[in-house]
Motif scaffolding. Structure first.
Motif, PDB file in Angstrom:
ATOM      1  N   ASP A 203      36.500  19.254  67.744  1.00  0.00           N
ATOM      2  CA  ASP A 203      37.193  18.479  66.711  1.00  0.00           C
ATOM      3  C   ASP A 203      37.628  19.349  65.532  1.00  0.00           C
ATOM      4  OD1 ASP A 203      36.755  15.985  68.020  1.00  0.00           O
ATOM      5  OD2 ASP A 203      34.676  16.079  67.356  1.00  0.00           O
ATOM      6  N   THR A 204      37.169  20.599  65.519  1.00  0.00           N
ATOM      7  CA  THR A 204      37.347  21.388  64.300  1.00  0.00           C
ATOM      8  C   THR A 204      38.159  22.656  64.521  1.00  0.00           C
ATOM      9  OG1 THR A 204      35.156  20.584  63.647  1.00  0.00           O
ATOM     10  CG2 THR A 204      36.135  22.310  62.298  1.00  0.00           C
ATOM     11  N   TRP A 205      37.647  23.605  65.332  1.00  0.00           N
ATOM     12  CA  TRP A 205      38.265  24.923  65.409  1.00  0.00           C
ATOM     13  C   TRP A 205      38.577  25.347  66.849  1.00  0.00           C
ATOM     14  CZ3 TRP A 205      40.017  26.224  60.967  1.00  0.00           C
ATOM     15  CH2 TRP A 205      39.308  25.999  59.792  1.00  0.00           C
ATOM     16  N   ASP A 206      39.847  25.666  67.095  1.00  0.00           N
ATOM     17  CA  ASP A 206      40.232  26.427  68.281  1.00  0.00           C
ATOM     18  C   ASP A 206      40.060  27.899  67.953  1.00  0.00           C
ATOM     19  OD1 ASP A 206      41.014  24.187  69.762  1.00  0.00           O
ATOM     20  OD2 ASP A 206      43.037  24.222  68.915  1.00  0.00           O
ATOM     21  N   GLU A 207      39.930  28.738  69.009  1.00  0.00           N
ATOM     22  CA  GLU A 207      39.542  30.123  68.770  1.00  0.00           C
ATOM     23  C   GLU A 207      40.367  31.119  69.587  1.00  0.00           C
ATOM     24  OE1 GLU A 207      34.765  29.005  68.260  1.00  0.00           O
ATOM     25  OE2 GLU A 207      35.417  30.396  69.834  1.00  0.00           O
ATOM     26  N   LEU A 208      40.528  32.317  69.013  1.00  0.00           N
ATOM     27  CA  LEU A 208      40.903  33.513  69.766  1.00  0.00           C
ATOM     28  C   LEU A 208      39.732  34.467  69.661  1.00  0.00           C
ATOM     29  CD1 LEU A 208      43.042  35.204  71.347  1.00  0.00           C
ATOM     30  CD2 LEU A 208      43.560  36.298  69.152  1.00  0.00           C
ATOM     31  N   ASN A 209      39.199  34.875  70.810  1.00  0.00           N
ATOM     32  CA  ASN A 209      38.013  35.729  70.847  1.00  0.00           C
ATOM     33  C   ASN A 209      38.297  37.074  71.491  1.00  0.00           C
ATOM     34  OD1 ASN A 209      35.652  34.099  69.840  1.00  0.00           O
ATOM     35  ND2 ASN A 209      36.415  32.680  71.398  1.00  0.00           N
ATOM     36  N   VAL A 235      37.960  35.964  66.354  1.00  0.00           N
ATOM     37  CA  VAL A 235      38.806  36.833  65.525  1.00  0.00           C
ATOM     38  C   VAL A 235      39.759  35.992  64.686  1.00  0.00           C
ATOM     39  CG1 VAL A 235      40.622  38.590  65.650  1.00  0.00           C
ATOM     40  CG2 VAL A 235      38.586  38.784  67.104  1.00  0.00           C
ATOM     41  N   ALA A 236      40.183  34.854  65.246  1.00  0.00           N
ATOM     42  CA  ALA A 236      41.052  33.925  64.511  1.00  0.00           C
ATOM     43  C   ALA A 236      40.700  32.508  64.939  1.00  0.00           C
ATOM     44  CB  ALA A 236      42.527  34.224  64.791  1.00  0.00           C
ATOM     45  N   GLN A 237      40.987  31.543  64.062  1.00  0.00           N
ATOM     46  CA  GLN A 237      40.686  30.148  64.373  1.00  0.00           C
ATOM     47  C   GLN A 237      41.786  29.247  63.815  1.00  0.00           C
ATOM     48  OE1 GLN A 237      36.816  29.585  62.550  1.00  0.00           O
ATOM     49  NE2 GLN A 237      37.686  29.121  60.543  1.00  0.00           N
ATOM     50  N   TRP A 238      41.928  28.070  64.444  1.00  0.00           N
ATOM     51  CA  TRP A 238      42.961  27.110  64.092  1.00  0.00           C
ATOM     52  C   TRP A 238      42.385  25.704  64.118  1.00  0.00           C
ATOM     53  CZ3 TRP A 238      43.459  31.251  67.165  1.00  0.00           C
ATOM     54  CH2 TRP A 238      44.509  32.141  66.930  1.00  0.00           C
ATOM     55  N   ARG A 239      42.941  24.817  63.321  1.00  0.00           N
ATOM     56  CA  ARG A 239      42.659  23.403  63.470  1.00  0.00           C
ATOM     57  C   ARG A 239      43.211  22.951  64.815  1.00  0.00           C
ATOM     58  NH1 ARG A 239      38.588  22.098  60.133  1.00  0.00           N
ATOM     59  NH2 ARG A 239      38.990  22.784  57.993  1.00  0.00           N
TER      60      ARG A 239
END
Length: 327
Positions: A203-209, A235-239
């Motif tokens: 519900d909060t954060w999508d990720e690039l790992n 490394v990065a995150q998105w709603r």
């Protein structure tokens, strides 16, 4: 970044995309269970055949495909699909000399027993620079599977082309390469052979790992950047409304990430194992849901839309393959 042209139209629930060494694009249909050859010059589509045993439902079906690194000699195509009982990885001989519709040989199952669900089936397949086969799996809404190293759910797997645990894997006699994943659908290597993966948050954060062998990426205990000891932060995150990422590719110093719910293509510039600038969004709500992005060499990418997957709003011509220039 610009769209150079529309390569092909009228694809049904496209999911996996794999360029052939001699030209042509193989495209899997999640819901039809078929693999189609697309001529990237003319856009002509030729159905190679249906993969037996595929049981489409929800987010499951015929998902990722990959071409053997030794394709010139073995003509093997690999696929990840949902069966009635599990998710599995198979390989098939592709014989272009046979009649259309009969060009795929019988599937040889090299890995079975990956947990399946209505959703969170993972599904991306890719051969790495090491010629090993990598597969992403989901935890079918059972978060505890992601932390269980004995389960194949919620993992990135690394195996030989025959489906055996790859030499050098972090856990003895196991294909598990990294764990603590919710639902990974994107894999790509940068020009230093580092592995990157995109992951759906809840519900909060999508990720690039950035993926490290044996790394624990936190799910379900951690979502996004929390700095918790023992877990690898993204490394990065998105709603989730801005991304819901599926495929990724590396080109021109950046990871390019296709967004489904976000209906946009994200660029994440890299320096080493970190983002060197804030992510940039392109094509926002212009082509609808975006599923798969694959390097086409140099500054070019192939990008597929995903409007016919049951969650989009298909328009005339959907679904499409686009060619992008990303200088």
């Amino acid at each position: 970044m610009k769209v150079v042209r529309t390569v092909a139209e009228g694809l049904d629930s496209p999911w996996g995309l794999a360029p052939l060494p001699g030209g042509g694009l193989l495209v899997s249909s999640r819901d039809e269970g078929t693999i189609t050859l697309v001529d990237e010059k003319s856009g002509k589509k030729t159905e190679l055949g249906e993969v037996p045993g595929v049981s489409p439902a929800g987010e499951g079906g015929l998902l990722g495909i990959a071409v053997s690194p030794d394709y010139a000699s073995d003509h093997m195509v690999y696929a990840y699909f949902t069966s009635e009982s599990d998710n599995r990885v198979v390989r098939m001989l592709y014989d272009p000399e046979k009649p259309a519709g009969e060009q795929l040989g019988a599937p040889d199952t090299i890995l079975r027993g990956i947990p399946k669900g209505t959703n969170h089936n993972g599904g991306r397949l890719a051969f790495g620079p090491d010629k090993m086969l990598y597969a992403t799996t989901g935890e079918r809404y059972e978060g505890e599977l992601a932390q269980d190293k004995k389960s194949l759910g919620g993992k990135i797997l690394r195996m030989t082309p025959e489906g055996e645990p790859a030499p050098g894997n972090p856990f003895d006699d196991s294909p598990v390469y990294s764990y603590g994943h919710r639902n990974v659908q994107g894999l790509a290597w940068d020009d230093e052979q580092r592995l990157w993966a995109s992951e759906f948050g809840q519900d909060t954060w999508d990720e690039l790992n950035h993926i490290e062998p044996g790394g624990n990426y936190g799910w379900p205990d951690v979502e996004g950047k929390e700095g918790e000891k023992g877990y690898v932060d993204p490394v990065a995150q998105w709603r989730v409304a801005d991304a819901s990422p599926s495929g990724i590719a590396f080109a021109e110093g950046s990871v390019w990430m296709a967004g489904l719910r976000g209906e946009r293509l994200w660029r994440i510039p890299l320096k080493g194992t970190e983002a060197s600038a804030d992510p940039q969004a392109f094509l926002t709500e212009k082509y609808g849901r975006l599923r798969t992005v694959v390097s086409a060499g140099g500054d070019r990418l192939w990008l597929t839309t995903s409007e016919t997957d049951g969650r989009g709003s298909p328009e005339s011509g959907d679904d499409k393959i686009l060619e992008l220039e990303v200088k």
